[in-house]
Design a protein around this motif. Structure first.
Motif, PDB file in Angstrom:
ATOM      1  N   PRO A  30       0.841  -1.209   0.000  1.00 35.96           N
ATOM      2  CA  PRO A  30       0.000   0.000   0.000  1.00 35.96           C
ATOM      3  C   PRO A  30       0.870   1.250   0.000  1.00 35.96           C
ATOM      4  CG  PRO A  30      -0.752  -1.591   1.643  1.00 35.96           C
ATOM      5  CD  PRO A  30       0.565  -2.090   1.141  1.00 35.96           C
ATOM      6  N   ARG A  31       0.420   2.292  -0.712  1.00 33.39           N
ATOM      7  CA  ARG A  31       1.248   3.492  -0.840  1.00 33.39           C
ATOM      8  C   ARG A  31       1.468   4.165   0.519  1.00 33.39           C
ATOM      9  NH1 ARG A  31       4.332   2.658  -4.332  1.00 33.39           N
ATOM     10  NH2 ARG A  31       4.928   4.862  -4.323  1.00 33.39           N
ATOM     11  N   TRP A  32       0.438   4.139   1.379  1.00 35.42           N
ATOM     12  CA  TRP A  32       0.617   4.782   2.690  1.00 35.42           C
ATOM     13  C   TRP A  32       1.726   4.093   3.482  1.00 35.42           C
ATOM     14  CZ3 TRP A  32       0.297   1.948   7.080  1.00 35.42           C
ATOM     15  CH2 TRP A  32      -0.376   0.720   7.040  1.00 35.42           C
ATOM     16  N   TRP A  33       1.823   2.756   3.333  1.00 35.06           N
ATOM     17  CA  TRP A  33       2.860   2.013   4.054  1.00 35.06           C
ATOM     18  C   TRP A  33       4.241   2.370   3.503  1.00 35.06           C
ATOM     19  CZ3 TRP A  33       7.000  -1.073   3.701  1.00 35.06           C
ATOM     20  CH2 TRP A  33       7.370  -1.833   4.831  1.00 35.06           C
ATOM     21  N   VAL A  34       4.333   2.485   2.178  1.00 33.06           N
ATOM     22  CA  VAL A  34       5.616   2.812   1.547  1.00 33.06           C
ATOM     23  C   VAL A  34       6.090   4.186   1.996  1.00 33.06           C
ATOM     24  CG1 VAL A  34       6.767   3.250  -0.667  1.00 33.06           C
ATOM     25  CG2 VAL A  34       5.174   1.334  -0.450  1.00 33.06           C
ATOM     26  N   TRP A  35       5.174   5.170   1.985  1.00 31.26           N
ATOM     27  CA  TRP A  35       5.580   6.521   2.389  1.00 31.26           C
ATOM     28  C   TRP A  35       5.926   6.582   3.875  1.00 31.26           C
ATOM     29  CZ3 TRP A  35       7.338   9.647  -0.951  1.00 31.26           C
ATOM     30  CH2 TRP A  35       6.853   9.660  -2.253  1.00 31.26           C
ATOM     31  N   THR A  36       5.240   5.791   4.679  1.00 28.91           N
ATOM     32  CA  THR A  36       5.597   5.732   6.106  1.00 28.91           C
ATOM     33  C   THR A  36       6.981   5.154   6.292  1.00 28.91           C
ATOM     34  OG1 THR A  36       3.266   5.450   6.725  1.00 28.91           O
ATOM     35  CG2 THR A  36       4.924   4.803   8.356  1.00 28.91           C
ATOM     36  N   PHE A  37       7.302   4.138   5.510  1.00 34.02           N
ATOM     37  CA  PHE A  37       8.627   3.526   5.578  1.00 34.02           C
ATOM     38  C   PHE A  37       9.706   4.531   5.179  1.00 34.02           C
ATOM     39  CE2 PHE A  37      11.987   0.985   3.401  1.00 34.02           C
ATOM     40  CZ  PHE A  37      12.501   0.386   4.541  1.00 34.02           C
ATOM     41  N   TYR A  38       9.449   5.304   4.116  1.00 36.63           N
ATOM     42  CA  TYR A  38      10.407   6.331   3.703  1.00 36.63           C
ATOM     43  C   TYR A  38      10.583   7.379   4.807  1.00 36.63           C
ATOM     44  CZ  TYR A  38      10.046   4.472  -1.063  1.00 36.63           C
ATOM     45  OH  TYR A  38      10.075   3.664  -2.175  1.00 36.63           O
ATOM     46  N   ALA A  39       9.478   7.721   5.475  1.00 40.11           N
ATOM     47  CA  ALA A  39       9.547   8.732   6.539  1.00 40.11           C
ATOM     48  C   ALA A  39      10.403   8.255   7.702  1.00 40.11           C
ATOM     49  CB  ALA A  39       8.141   9.075   7.036  1.00 40.11           C
ATOM     50  N   THR A  40      10.313   6.960   8.021  1.00 39.53           N
ATOM     51  CA  THR A  40      11.147   6.439   9.120  1.00 39.53           C
ATOM     52  C   THR A  40      12.629   6.488   8.749  1.00 39.53           C
ATOM     53  OG1 THR A  40      10.940   4.151   8.319  1.00 39.53           O
ATOM     54  CG2 THR A  40       9.295   4.926   9.921  1.00 39.53           C
ATOM     55  N   ILE A  41      12.929   6.284   7.474  1.00 45.17           N
ATOM     56  CA  ILE A  41      14.323   6.374   7.049  1.00 45.17           C
ATOM     57  C   ILE A  41      14.830   7.803   7.207  1.00 45.17           C
ATOM     58  CG2 ILE A  41      15.881   6.169   5.064  1.00 45.17           C
ATOM     59  CD1 ILE A  41      14.109   3.886   4.049  1.00 45.17           C
ATOM     60  N   VAL A  42      14.007   8.758   6.784  1.00 46.30           N
ATOM     61  CA  VAL A  42      14.394  10.167   6.923  1.00 46.30           C
ATOM     62  C   VAL A  42      14.566  10.523   8.394  1.00 46.30           C
ATOM     63  CG1 VAL A  42      13.642  12.546   6.551  1.00 46.30           C
ATOM     64  CG2 VAL A  42      13.302  10.831   4.760  1.00 46.30           C
ATOM     65  N   TRP A  43      13.630  10.051   9.231  1.00 48.64           N
ATOM     66  CA  TRP A  43      13.720  10.321  10.673  1.00 48.64           C
ATOM     67  C   TRP A  43      15.010   9.727  11.260  1.00 48.64           C
ATOM     68  CZ3 TRP A  43      11.649  12.971  14.598  1.00 48.64           C
ATOM     69  CH2 TRP A  43      11.934  12.546  15.904  1.00 48.64           C
ATOM     70  N   ALA A  44      15.356   8.508  10.870  1.00 44.62           N
ATOM     71  CA  ALA A  44      16.556   7.871  11.388  1.00 44.62           C
ATOM     72  C   ALA A  44      17.803   8.650  10.997  1.00 44.62           C
ATOM     73  CB  ALA A  44      16.641   6.434  10.896  1.00 44.62           C
ATOM     74  N   ILE A  45      17.856   9.110   9.747  1.00 48.86           N
ATOM     75  CA  ILE A  45      19.017   9.894   9.306  1.00 48.86           C
ATOM     76  C   ILE A  45      19.112  11.193  10.091  1.00 48.86           C
ATOM     77  CG2 ILE A  45      20.013  11.150   7.353  1.00 48.86           C
ATOM     78  CD1 ILE A  45      18.786   8.990   5.519  1.00 48.86           C
ATOM     79  N   GLY A  46      17.959  11.849  10.288  1.00 55.89           N
ATOM     80  CA  GLY A  46      17.947  13.094  11.060  1.00 55.89           C
ATOM     81  C   GLY A  46      18.368  12.865  12.498  1.00 55.89           C
ATOM     82  N   TYR A  47      17.920  11.762  13.083  1.00 54.12           N
ATOM     83  CA  TYR A  47      18.291  11.450  14.468  1.00 54.12           C
ATOM     84  C   TYR A  47      19.801  11.262  14.579  1.00 54.12           C
ATOM     85  CZ  TYR A  47      18.062   9.382  19.114  1.00 54.12           C
ATOM     86  OH  TYR A  47      18.236   9.146  20.448  1.00 54.12           O
ATOM     87  N   MET A  48      20.390  10.536  13.625  1.00 53.37           N
ATOM     88  CA  MET A  48      21.834  10.306  13.666  1.00 53.37           C
ATOM     89  C   MET A  48      22.616  11.597  13.523  1.00 53.37           C
ATOM     90  SD  MET A  48      22.505   6.728  11.643  1.00 53.37           S
ATOM     91  CE  MET A  48      21.720   7.271  10.131  1.00 53.37           C
ATOM     92  N   ILE A  49      22.039  12.575  12.829  1.00 49.41           N
ATOM     93  CA  ILE A  49      22.736  13.853  12.634  1.00 49.41           C
ATOM     94  C   ILE A  49      22.658  14.719  13.891  1.00 49.41           C
ATOM     95  CG2 ILE A  49      22.691  16.039  11.358  1.00 49.41           C
ATOM     96  CD1 ILE A  49      21.754  14.428   8.921  1.00 49.41           C
ATOM     97  N   PHE A  50      21.481  14.738  14.537  1.00 48.92           N
ATOM     98  CA  PHE A  50      21.263  15.683  15.640  1.00 48.92           C
ATOM     99  C   PHE A  50      21.545  15.104  17.027  1.00 48.92           C
ATOM    100  CE2 PHE A  50      18.724  17.543  12.233  1.00 48.92           C
ATOM    101  CZ  PHE A  50      19.116  18.876  12.311  1.00 48.92           C
ATOM    102  N   TYR A  51      21.457  13.770  17.199  1.00 50.09           N
ATOM    103  CA  TYR A  51      21.611  13.160  18.513  1.00 50.09           C
ATOM    104  C   TYR A  51      22.767  12.160  18.521  1.00 50.09           C
ATOM    105  CZ  TYR A  51      17.081  15.084  19.843  1.00 50.09           C
ATOM    106  OH  TYR A  51      16.057  15.934  20.148  1.00 50.09           O
ATOM    107  N   PRO A  52      23.289  11.831  19.724  1.00 49.03           N
ATOM    108  CA  PRO A  52      24.313  10.786  19.808  1.00 49.03           C
ATOM    109  C   PRO A  52      23.777   9.480  19.233  1.00 49.03           C
ATOM    110  CG  PRO A  52      24.110  11.971  21.894  1.00 49.03           C
ATOM    111  CD  PRO A  52      22.970  12.415  21.045  1.00 49.03           C
ATOM    112  N   ALA A  53      24.582   8.852  18.377  1.00 49.68           N
ATOM    113  CA  ALA A  53      24.055   7.660  17.717  1.00 49.68           C
ATOM    114  C   ALA A  53      25.097   6.574  17.524  1.00 49.68           C
ATOM    115  CB  ALA A  53      23.456   8.041  16.352  1.00 49.68           C
ATOM    116  N   TRP A  54      26.266   6.941  17.000  1.00 49.25           N
ATOM    117  CA  TRP A  54      27.254   5.920  16.638  1.00 49.25           C
ATOM    118  C   TRP A  54      28.252   5.746  17.770  1.00 49.25           C
ATOM    119  CZ3 TRP A  54      26.431   2.902  12.581  1.00 49.25           C
ATOM    120  CH2 TRP A  54      25.577   3.360  11.590  1.00 49.25           C
ATOM    121  N   PRO A  55      28.384   4.522  18.283  1.00 50.75           N
ATOM    122  CA  PRO A  55      29.367   4.302  19.366  1.00 50.75           C
ATOM    123  C   PRO A  55      30.794   4.384  18.854  1.00 50.75           C
ATOM    124  CG  PRO A  55      28.402   2.217  18.658  1.00 50.75           C
ATOM    125  CD  PRO A  55      27.649   3.298  17.934  1.00 50.75           C
TER     126      PRO A  55
END
Length: 287
Positions: A30-55
């Protein structure tokens, strides 16, 4: 190249996977599921940029915001210590009677004493301070050395029969196995048992009363209710450290056990000992 397989019922192509004749339809997500999946990827990238992430070896990437949960916890602990410091200082500088008279200070000392009790005292006196064989119950009204706040403090601070403290409380019952005849010991045990129950032989108990008066009353009192100045327990109630049967009483008369309690002031400090005294006094058995 194999030809694409089309499901005859639905008209949808299959993925090529087959299990026991069952094929998987290649339906699009379903398209809504695909766009939600893309949004989680964007969120994860943003989180890694702004918050502590990589040990890293000894830390982690800090992120653009520089946030640190450890620093946040450290600040909370520092704030709690600052708030606690005033109360600790007040407990340290106050007399025990003044602590009991101040509701706020008493509540703080009681809570701090309860925490110290769980770390240092439950091994002998149990989690509810109800004691165990050989270790007294701290909830009842029977105290070897007195249950007022000062007496409790003295006992905690300097211990009982503790060799490393010159102010420790000392009381040792003689081994009457070297003083009395076996029959006299049995008679005394029968008499002591009669004070709170039914002896096996009333005749022995009657004879034991005379032996008790001649050998035991000097410490336990003519009425057998004990003497707190000497740390001699009352024998006229149902509270026993080493058992209440005639055999157990006779064993204690013959070769008494002498418990040892550590002196806690040198280990824990005056402030913690005060807090422990306030907590134990609050259990309800204190005078």
């Amino acid at each position: 190249m194999s030809k694409e397989h089309i499901d005859e019922v639905s008209g949808v192509s299959t993925t090529g996977h087959e299990w026991d004749g069952i094929r998987e339809l290649n339906n699009p997500l379903p398209r809504w599921w695909v766009w939600t999946f893309y949004a989680t990827i964007v969120w994860a990238i943003g989180y890694m940029i702004f918050y502590p992430a990589w040990p890293l070896v000894s830390s982690a990437t800090t992120g653009l915001l520089g946030y640190s949960s450890r620093a946040e916890v450290r600040q909370e602990l520092e704030n709690a210590e600052i708030a606690r410091r005033d109360y600790v200082g007040a407990v340290r500088s106050s007399e025990l009677s003044d602590i009991l008279a101040d509701d706020t200070l008493r509540q703080f000392a009681t809570a701090a004493g309860a925490a110290a009790f769980k770390v240092n005292c439950i091994q002998c006196h149990a989690t509810g301070a109800q004691g165990s064989p050989g270790y007294p119950n701290l909830n009842d009204d029977e105290w070897l050395w007195g249950g007022d706040i000062d007496a409790i403090h003295q006992t905690i601070a300097h211990g009982i029969r503790f060799a490393g403290d010159d102010e420790t409380r000392i009381s040792e019952m003689p081994a009457f196995g070297d003083i009395l005849e076996p029959d006299q010991i049995r008679q005394t045990a029968a008499y002591v048992a009669s004070l709170t129950g039914t002896p096996s032989s009333p005749e022995m108990a009657e004879a034991g009363a005379t032996v008790f008066a001649e050998n035991c009353a000097a410490c336990h009192g003519d009425d057998a209710k004990g003497m707190k100045d000497l740390g001699a327990p009352s024998l006229a109630d149902p509270i026993w450290l080493y058992g209440s049967t005639e055999a157990e009483i006779a064993a204690q008369i013959r070769a008494p056990r002498h418990g040892v309690m550590p002196a806690w002031q040198a280990r824990l400090g005056e402030t913690t000992v005060k807090e422990l005294a306030v907590y134990i006094h609050s259990l309800g058995g204190g005078e």
